[in-house]
Design an enzyme around this catalytic site. Structure first.
Site, short mmCIF file in Angstrom:
data_model
loop_
_atom_site.label_atom_id
_atom_site.label_comp_id
_atom_site.label_asym_id
_atom_site.label_seq_id
_atom_site.Cartn_x
_atom_site.Cartn_y
_atom_site.Cartn_z
N ASN A 152 0.94 -1.26 0.04
CA ASN A 152 0.05 -0.12 0.02
C ASN A 152 1.04 1.24 0.08
OD1 ASN A 152 0.77 -0.43 2.57
ND2 ASN A 152 -1.19 0.31 3.71
N LYS A 175 12.94 -6.55 0.94
CA LYS A 175 11.99 -7.16 -0.06
C LYS A 175 10.74 -6.54 -0.15
CE LYS A 175 8.80 -10.63 0.08
NZ LYS A 175 8.00 -9.92 -0.99
N SER A 228 0.33 -8.29 6.79
CA SER A 228 -1.28 -8.57 7.58
C SER A 228 -0.87 -9.33 8.75
CB SER A 228 -1.89 -9.12 6.49
OG SER A 228 -1.23 -10.61 6.24
N PRO A 230 -1.92 -12.34 9.60
CA PRO A 230 -1.82 -13.79 9.23
C PRO A 230 -0.27 -13.95 9.12
CG PRO A 230 -3.65 -13.38 8.22
CD PRO A 230 -3.10 -12.25 8.98
N GLU A 249 4.59 -4.51 11.95
CA GLU A 249 3.59 -3.61 11.51
C GLU A 249 2.33 -4.17 10.81
OE1 GLU A 249 3.54 -0.76 12.93
OE2 GLU A 249 5.44 -0.08 13.46
N CYS A 283 -3.34 0.58 6.93
CA CYS A 283 -3.40 -0.14 7.99
C CYS A 283 -3.99 0.34 9.04
CB CYS A 283 -1.87 -0.65 8.53
SG CYS A 283 -1.01 0.68 8.43
N LYS A 450 -1.50 -5.42 20.92
CA LYS A 450 -2.25 -6.63 20.69
C LYS A 450 -1.75 -7.25 19.13
CE LYS A 450 -6.54 -6.09 22.18
NZ LYS A 450 -7.85 -5.04 22.42
N GLU A 457 7.91 2.19 14.77
CA GLU A 457 8.81 2.63 13.59
C GLU A 457 8.63 4.17 14.00
OE1 GLU A 457 7.13 0.95 9.93
OE2 GLU A 457 9.04 0.17 9.85
#
Ligand code: NDP
Length: 483
Positions: A152, A175, A228, A230, A249, A283, A450, A457
């Protein structure tokens, strides 16, 4: 192809290609046109990048901090000189309107490089008097750091990770997301032009497997991921197995709370910014907008009016305010969430369908009467879909805002500043705003609590995450030994 780089990777100070790697086609989201064709890194490319970074790091770390800063300042100047062409490339890579990429993406990255270039030379250790003997501390770089980016804000993410890492004497292998691989290559080239030694900053392309190879390499000291939840849940344990430092992040479902004494225009404007900027692919977006019941209908009316005036269209047109989503998968996912919201009984206020400006558009969408149990209130959509929920009391809204696994961001709108501070103090989120939303100046820490991540950052706080302390005890007298 209008954005084909010289090669897929930038390793050891130069462009590098290995055509044995899987083909990555880069498309311009507005037209679907293939703008570049790259190859994922093969094990040989990964080896060259990590080996090169490791070889370059010791010399880079041994330089005076002001020397490293000078290189970074030159890079900042080059980024600002090339602002227009870099923004144009970012628009092709992401599909975001040039109106955004000219002010948000590279400019924020340049700010980060400038800030850490200024900060790094001021870092010192401390001396600890011990009554004759004493101790002192030295802040050392970690070594080779791996950065893995989301799609993004590809160039901003590369800069936000490179700036604290390189200014403090680390080397980096970055990357990018394979969806948006182009900006980071420009950063690598700019660093070399600015006088950075070869190997200090390397870019390798690839999908998750390349990220996983980097994150588990024993020569890597730290992994910083933007992605994300996951993905974070996979990368964190992989890095932890090698006892590596991490910054995560990750995603969010952040609450923005609007009390009935808030400025209506400001709250509506912030809710739009926090849901529709970058077509909602941010995000920290305030995607659960809790509006106090007494204000709710006025809020929705004004929100619908202003949302209806958003100019969607060609991202390269400076008048365009709203572009397509990044790719077909994201487009389908967001439309799926819209259908689910309708099926679960949320009230559609505006939008609610694909846009007709191009294949990957989704209309800026607002749902009202969203309840805490609905999918739209629980899952990250990462698209231009705002959920408006209503509430009556302060205690109620705090409890509901916190009833989520996520904890990235939160915002409060109220004219009562005491209440603003009181509410924010109780919200479980790493990055918060009172009467503002989604502003992320480099001077302010950015990060989550959490499952939305860990580490910070930007700001001085990021230094902690790219350096380690060495403590040195100095004996000034005879060794007191009982044997
Ligand atoms: P993903 O989690 O899909 O991917 C992030 C990066 O991780 C990509 O470069 C991806 O490669 C790579 N990756 C995937 N699997 C692995 C693995 N097993 N090991 C190492 N690397 C891996 O995120 P998206 O790119 O889809 O970005 C959207 C997400 O990012 C959203 O959830 C959003 O909230 C979050 N985000 C968080 C931000 C924050 O600062 N908190 C800021 C921006 C976005 P590939 O692309 O090839 O799959």
């Amino acid at each position: 192809m209008r954005a084909q780089p010289k090669a897929s990777h930038f390793v050891n100070g130069d462009w590098m290609e290995d055509e044995a790697g899987e083909v990555i086609e880069v498309t311009y989201p507005y037209t679907g046109e293939v703008i570049a064709r790259l190859h994922a890194a093969t094990p040989a490319v990964v080896e060259a990048a990590i080996g090169g970074a490791q070889a370059a790091q010791a010399d880079w770390a041994a330089r005076k901090p002001v020397e490293r800063a000078r290189v970074l300042h030159r890079a900042v100047a080059l980024i600002r000189e090339r602002a227009a062409e870099l923004a144009a490339l970012e628009t092709l890579d992401t599909g975001k309107p040039v109106q955004e990429t000219e002010v948000a993406d590279w400019p924020s990255g340049a700010d980060a490089l400038e800030y850490f270039a200024g900060l790094a030379p001021t870092l010192t250790g401390e001396t600890i008097p011990l009554g004759g003997d004493f101790a002192y501390t030295i802040r050392e770089p970690l070594g080779v750091c791996v950065g893995i980016g989301a799609w993004n804000y590809p160039s901003q993410i590369a800069c936000w990770k490179a700036a604290p890492a390189l200014s403090t004497g680390n080397a980096m292998v970055f990357k990018p997301s394979e969806v948006t691989p182009l900006g980071a290559l420009q950063l690598a080239q700019i660093f070399i032009e600015a006088g950075m030694p070869a190997g200090v900053f390397n870019v390798v392309q690839g999908l998750g497997a390349v990220g996983a190879a980097l994150a588990t390499d024993p020569r890597v000291a730290k992994v910083s991921l933007t992605g994300s939840v996951p993905t974070g849940a996979r990368v964190y344990p992989a890095a932890a197995a090698g006892m590596k430092h991490v910054t995560m992040e990750l995603g969010g479902k952040s609450p923005m709370i609007v009390f009935d004494d808030a400025s209506l225009e400001d709250a509506v404007g912030a809710a739009m910014l926090g849901n529709f900027y970058s077509s909602g692919q941010i995000c920290s977006n305030g995607t659960r907008v809790f509006v106090q019941k007494s204000l709710k209908e006025r809020f929705l009316t004004r929100l619908a009016e202003r949302t209806g005036a958003i100019v969607a269209g060609d991202p390269e047109d400076p008048a365009t305010q709203f572009g397509p989503l990044v790719n077909a998968a994201q487009h389908a996912k967001v439309l799926g969430y819209i259908e689910t919201a309708k099926a679960e009984g949320a009230r559609l206020i505006c939008g609610g369908a694909a846009g007709n400006e191009g294949a990957l558009f989704v209309q800026p969408t607002v749902f009202a009467d969203v309840t805490d149990e609905m999918t739209l209130a629980r899952e990250e959509v990462f698209g231009p879909v705002m959920a408006v929920l209503d509430f009556e009391t302060e205690d109620e809204v705090i409890a509901r805002a916190n009833a989520t696994q996520f904890g990235l961001a939160a915002g409060v709108f109220t004219a009562d500043l005491a209440r603003g501070h009181r509410v924010i103090a109780q919200l479980q989120a790493g990055t918060c705003w009172i009467n503002a939303y989604n502003l992320t100046p480099v001077e302010m820490p950015f990060g989550a609590v959490k499952t939305s991540g860990l580490g910070r950052e930007n700001s001085r706080a990021a230094i902690e995450h790219y350096t380690q302390l060495k403590a040195v005890y100095v004996g000034m007298g005879p060794v007191d030994c009982p044997y």
